[in-house]
Design a protein around this motif. Structure first.
Motif, short mmCIF file in Angstrom:
data_model
loop_
_atom_site.label_atom_id
_atom_site.label_comp_id
_atom_site.label_asym_id
_atom_site.label_seq_id
_atom_site.Cartn_x
_atom_site.Cartn_y
_atom_site.Cartn_z
N ALA A 166 -3.64 11.49 -4.54
CA ALA A 166 -2.79 11.62 -5.52
C ALA A 166 -3.43 11.31 -6.87
O ALA A 166 -3.09 12.07 -7.82
N ARG A 167 -4.16 10.60 -6.78
CA ARG A 167 -5.12 10.28 -8.46
C ARG A 167 -5.83 11.64 -8.71
O ARG A 167 -5.97 12.01 -9.82
N ALA A 178 2.51 1.66 -3.30
CA ALA A 178 1.42 2.24 -4.43
C ALA A 178 1.17 3.77 -4.36
O ALA A 178 0.81 4.22 -5.23
N ALA A 179 1.01 4.01 -3.01
CA ALA A 179 1.02 5.72 -2.61
C ALA A 179 2.13 6.29 -3.22
O ALA A 179 1.90 7.48 -3.62
N ARG A 238 0.71 -1.17 0.05
CA ARG A 238 -0.11 0.00 -0.12
C ARG A 238 0.85 1.21 -0.16
O ARG A 238 0.76 2.32 -0.60
N GLU A 240 1.85 6.64 -6.93
CA GLU A 240 0.82 7.31 -7.27
C GLU A 240 1.24 9.05 -7.17
O GLU A 240 0.87 9.93 -7.80
N TRP A 241 1.87 9.31 -6.05
CA TRP A 241 2.34 10.74 -5.70
C TRP A 241 3.59 11.00 -6.73
O TRP A 241 3.71 12.25 -7.13
N SER A 274 -3.69 7.22 -1.99
CA SER A 274 -3.71 7.12 -3.47
C SER A 274 -4.74 7.84 -3.87
O SER A 274 -4.59 8.34 -5.06
#
Length: 103
Positions: free
Chosen positions: A83-84, A34-35, A31, A38-39, A80
C-alpha cells in the motif's frame, strides 16, 4: 499420572493458550487496521493522480507508468508495504502531472 497432576497440567495448558490469545488478538487487529488505513491512503492517492491526469492536456509517459504501477499494486492487494509503494507511485505521478499542467 494422578488426577491432580492431570488437572494441573490441563489448567496450565489453558492458561498458556489464554495468554497467547490475549497477546496475539489485539496485535493482529491493529495490524489489519493499519493495513486498511494504508490502503485507504493508496486509493485516495490513485484517485488524486487520476484527477490530475484528466485535468492536464500534456502527455507524461513516466506519470502514466507510475499510475499503472500503483493500480497494479492496488489490484494485487497485499500488506502495508504494498500500500505504501502504491501511494508513493501515485503521489509521484500526481506531482508529475501537476508540474506538466503548470507549465
Amino acid at each position: 499420572m494422578s488426577w491432580t497432576s492431570l488437572v494441573w497440567f490441563l489448567g496450565g495448558a489453558v492458561l498458556l493458550c489464554a495468554g497467547f490469545a490475549a497477546a496475539y488478538v489485539p496485535r493482529r487487529r491493529a495490524r489489519r487496521r493499519a493495513a486498511a488505513v494504508e490502503w485507504s491512503r493508496a486509493r485516495t492517492a490513485i484517485a488524486r493522480a487520476e484527477v490530475s491526469r484528466d485535468a492536464t492536456t500534456a502527455d507524461v509517459p513516466e506519470a502514466e507508468r507510475l499510475l499503472a504501477k500503483a493500480r497494479h499494486l492496488a489490484a494485487e492487494g497485499g500488506g502495508s508495504a504494498a500500500a505504501r509503494a502504491a501511494t508513493e507511485c501515485a503521489t509521484e505521478a500526481d506531482r508529475l502531472w501537476r508540474e506538466a499542467a503548470d507549465g
